[in-house]
Design a protein around this motif. Structure first.
Motif, PDB file in Angstrom:
ATOM      1  N   GLU A  98       0.820  -1.220   0.000  1.00 28.88           N
ATOM      2  CA  GLU A  98       0.000   0.000   0.000  1.00 28.88           C
ATOM      3  C   GLU A  98       0.851   1.267   0.000  1.00 28.88           C
ATOM      4  O   GLU A  98       0.322   2.370   0.030  1.00 28.88           O
ATOM      5  CB  GLU A  98      -0.920  -0.011   1.222  1.00 28.88           C
ATOM      6  N   GLY A  99       2.176   1.110  -0.009  1.00 31.79           N
ATOM      7  CA  GLY A  99       3.076   2.264  -0.049  1.00 31.79           C
ATOM      8  C   GLY A  99       3.247   2.963   1.287  1.00 31.79           C
ATOM      9  O   GLY A  99       3.709   4.104   1.336  1.00 31.79           O
ATOM     10  N   LEU A 100       2.903   2.307   2.376  1.00 31.45           N
ATOM     11  CA  LEU A 100       3.007   2.919   3.700  1.00 31.45           C
ATOM     12  C   LEU A 100       4.413   2.846   4.275  1.00 31.45           C
ATOM     13  O   LEU A 100       4.765   3.637   5.151  1.00 31.45           O
ATOM     14  CB  LEU A 100       2.014   2.259   4.666  1.00 31.45           C
ATOM     15  N   ILE A 101       5.205   1.888   3.804  1.00 36.77           N
ATOM     16  CA  ILE A 101       6.599   1.773   4.250  1.00 36.77           C
ATOM     17  C   ILE A 101       7.484   1.520   3.034  1.00 36.77           C
ATOM     18  O   ILE A 101       7.031   0.996   2.009  1.00 36.77           O
ATOM     19  CB  ILE A 101       6.794   0.643   5.298  1.00 36.77           C
ATOM     20  N   SER A 102       8.756   1.898   3.155  1.00 39.11           N
ATOM     21  CA  SER A 102       9.702   1.709   2.056  1.00 39.11           C
ATOM     22  C   SER A 102      10.255   0.290   2.058  1.00 39.11           C
ATOM     23  O   SER A 102      10.081  -0.468   3.021  1.00 39.11           O
ATOM     24  CB  SER A 102      10.857   2.705   2.203  1.00 39.11           C
ATOM     25  N   HIS A 103      10.962  -0.047   0.999  1.00 42.40           N
ATOM     26  CA  HIS A 103      11.570  -1.378   0.895  1.00 42.40           C
ATOM     27  C   HIS A 103      12.590  -1.592   2.012  1.00 42.40           C
ATOM     28  O   HIS A 103      12.667  -2.676   2.606  1.00 42.40           O
ATOM     29  CB  HIS A 103      12.228  -1.545  -0.479  1.00 42.40           C
ATOM     30  N   ASP A 104      13.392  -0.568   2.323  1.00 46.72           N
ATOM     31  CA  ASP A 104      14.388  -0.690   3.398  1.00 46.72           C
ATOM     32  C   ASP A 104      13.720  -0.931   4.750  1.00 46.72           C
ATOM     33  O   ASP A 104      14.179  -1.755   5.537  1.00 46.72           O
ATOM     34  CB  ASP A 104      15.259   0.570   3.473  1.00 46.72           C
ATOM     35  N   VAL A 105      12.630  -0.205   5.002  1.00 49.09           N
ATOM     36  CA  VAL A 105      11.904  -0.392   6.267  1.00 49.09           C
ATOM     37  C   VAL A 105      11.291  -1.789   6.309  1.00 49.09           C
ATOM     38  O   VAL A 105      11.327  -2.459   7.342  1.00 49.09           O
ATOM     39  CB  VAL A 105      10.825   0.704   6.451  1.00 49.09           C
ATOM     40  N   LEU A 106      10.757  -2.254   5.185  1.00 52.67           N
ATOM     41  CA  LEU A 106      10.202  -3.607   5.123  1.00 52.67           C
ATOM     42  C   LEU A 106      11.270  -4.639   5.487  1.00 52.67           C
ATOM     43  O   LEU A 106      11.029  -5.517   6.328  1.00 52.67           O
ATOM     44  CB  LEU A 106       9.654  -3.896   3.724  1.00 52.67           C
ATOM     45  N   ASP A 107      12.442  -4.538   4.887  1.00 55.21           N
ATOM     46  CA  ASP A 107      13.525  -5.486   5.197  1.00 55.21           C
ATOM     47  C   ASP A 107      13.898  -5.461   6.674  1.00 55.21           C
ATOM     48  O   ASP A 107      14.054  -6.509   7.311  1.00 55.21           O
ATOM     49  CB  ASP A 107      14.764  -5.179   4.352  1.00 55.21           C
ATOM     50  N   GLU A 108      14.028  -4.254   7.205  1.00 55.22           N
ATOM     51  CA  GLU A 108      14.408  -4.106   8.621  1.00 55.22           C
ATOM     52  C   GLU A 108      13.343  -4.719   9.540  1.00 55.22           C
ATOM     53  O   GLU A 108      13.651  -5.470  10.467  1.00 55.22           O
ATOM     54  CB  GLU A 108      14.583  -2.618   8.937  1.00 55.22           C
ATOM     55  N   ARG A 109      12.079  -4.415   9.266  1.00 59.06           N
ATOM     56  CA  ARG A 109      10.993  -4.921  10.108  1.00 59.06           C
ATOM     57  C   ARG A 109      10.812  -6.435   9.960  1.00 59.06           C
ATOM     58  O   ARG A 109      10.495  -7.115  10.925  1.00 59.06           O
ATOM     59  CB  ARG A 109       9.678  -4.220   9.771  1.00 59.06           C
ATOM     60  N   LEU A 110      11.001  -6.969   8.749  1.00 57.81           N
ATOM     61  CA  LEU A 110      10.911  -8.422   8.571  1.00 57.81           C
ATOM     62  C   LEU A 110      11.976  -9.131   9.397  1.00 57.81           C
ATOM     63  O   LEU A 110      11.715 -10.166  10.013  1.00 57.81           O
ATOM     64  CB  LEU A 110      11.027  -8.805   7.096  1.00 57.81           C
ATOM     65  N   ASP A 111      13.179  -8.567   9.412  1.00 56.35           N
ATOM     66  CA  ASP A 111      14.240  -9.140  10.256  1.00 56.35           C
ATOM     67  C   ASP A 111      13.820  -9.143  11.721  1.00 56.35           C
ATOM     68  O   ASP A 111      14.036 -10.120  12.443  1.00 56.35           O
ATOM     69  CB  ASP A 111      15.556  -8.360  10.088  1.00 56.35           C
ATOM     70  N   GLN A 112      13.204  -8.047  12.179  1.00 55.14           N
ATOM     71  CA  GLN A 112      12.753  -7.964  13.573  1.00 55.14           C
ATOM     72  C   GLN A 112      11.669  -9.002  13.866  1.00 55.14           C
ATOM     73  O   GLN A 112      11.697  -9.654  14.903  1.00 55.14           O
ATOM     74  CB  GLN A 112      12.213  -6.559  13.874  1.00 55.14           C
ATOM     75  N   VAL A 113      10.720  -9.150  12.941  1.00 55.43           N
ATOM     76  CA  VAL A 113       9.627 -10.112  13.146  1.00 55.43           C
ATOM     77  C   VAL A 113      10.161 -11.537  13.164  1.00 55.43           C
ATOM     78  O   VAL A 113       9.770 -12.346  14.005  1.00 55.43           O
ATOM     79  CB  VAL A 113       8.533  -9.935  12.064  1.00 55.43           C
ATOM     80  N   LEU A 114      11.069 -11.849  12.257  1.00 57.05           N
ATOM     81  CA  LEU A 114      11.603 -13.210  12.191  1.00 57.05           C
ATOM     82  C   LEU A 114      12.466 -13.545  13.405  1.00 57.05           C
ATOM     83  O   LEU A 114      12.585 -14.717  13.776  1.00 57.05           O
ATOM     84  CB  LEU A 114      12.380 -13.410  10.893  1.00 57.05           C
ATOM     85  N   ALA A 115      13.025 -12.544  14.050  1.00 54.99           N
ATOM     86  CA  ALA A 115      13.830 -12.772  15.252  1.00 54.99           C
ATOM     87  C   ALA A 115      13.001 -12.666  16.533  1.00 54.99           C
ATOM     88  O   ALA A 115      13.479 -13.012  17.618  1.00 54.99           O
ATOM     89  CB  ALA A 115      14.978 -11.762  15.304  1.00 54.99           C
ATOM     90  N   ALA A 116      11.765 -12.216  16.431  1.00 58.54           N
ATOM     91  CA  ALA A 116      10.913 -11.996  17.606  1.00 58.54           C
ATOM     92  C   ALA A 116      10.601 -13.302  18.323  1.00 58.54           C
ATOM     93  O   ALA A 116      10.425 -14.346  17.706  1.00 58.54           O
ATOM     94  CB  ALA A 116       9.612 -11.312  17.187  1.00 58.54           C
TER      95      ALA A 116
END
Length: 180
Positions: free
Chosen positions: A30-48
């Motif tokens: 939906e364009g609410l976050i950038s690709h870099d933010v997506l990568d960073e947040r996915l790393d956080q979720v996968l490590a959560a």
């Protein structure tokens, strides 16, 4: 399914992690976050490991859209959906007694992951899913008869994931793939 607003120190399961990943993907689409933010947040979720970790990774996202959860309920009688009906992201189905028949084979499924939560007292539940769907029935507890489901050998990579959870008391859950 559990909510991310629960006790922050409570450990998460794979359904919680999958839901968080899906929310991030939807925010990116939906364009609410950038690709870099997506990568960073996915790393956080996968490590959560806890709900607090997930909440931290999702804190700047807007709340989930209204209308993504629907409830079908009946004290008795039948609950039936078939044809070209719109399937919400989260579908709760509650019935004290009676039959439930959900046919998703020709339904409009706009979400890559659909969660169906069952709360059935007595009665049969039959769910027909699209031919290319991936189905997860690990979250279902049955009190009387075991769940009937035979996974397809070759599910398509573009098919939706249907996660079924909840309780079927005195009855049986049968899940099958559509022929076409």
């Amino acid at each position: 399914m559990t909510s991310l607003s629960e006790d922050p120190s409570r450990l998460i399961g794979e359904p919680d992690r999958d839901t968080a990943v899906q929310r991030l993907r939807e925010a990116y689409a939906e364009g609410l976050i950038s690709h870099d933010v997506l990568d960073e947040r996915l790393d956080q979720v996968l490590a959560a490991t806890t709900h607090g970790d997930l909440a931290f990774a999702l804190d700047s996202l807007p709340a989930e859209k209204a209308g993504t959860t629907s409830t079908l309920a009946a004290a008795g009688g039948r609950i039936r959906r078939r044809g070209a009906w719109r399937v919400p992201r989260f579908l709760k189905v509650a019935s004290a007694f009676g039959r439930v028949r959900l046919d998703l084979s020709r339904a409009v499924i706009e979400h890559p992951v659909v969660d169906i939560e069952l709360h059935i007292g007595t009665g049969k539940v039959k769910i027909t899913v699209p031919r290319d769907a991936v189905v997860d029935v690990e979250g279902v507890r049955t009190g009387w008869k075991p769940t009937r489901y035979k996974p397809r050998e070759h599910s398509g990579p573009d098919g939706p994931t249907i996660r079924i959870s909840g309780v079927v008391g005195f009855g049986r859950l049968t899940v099958r793939h559509a022929w076409r």
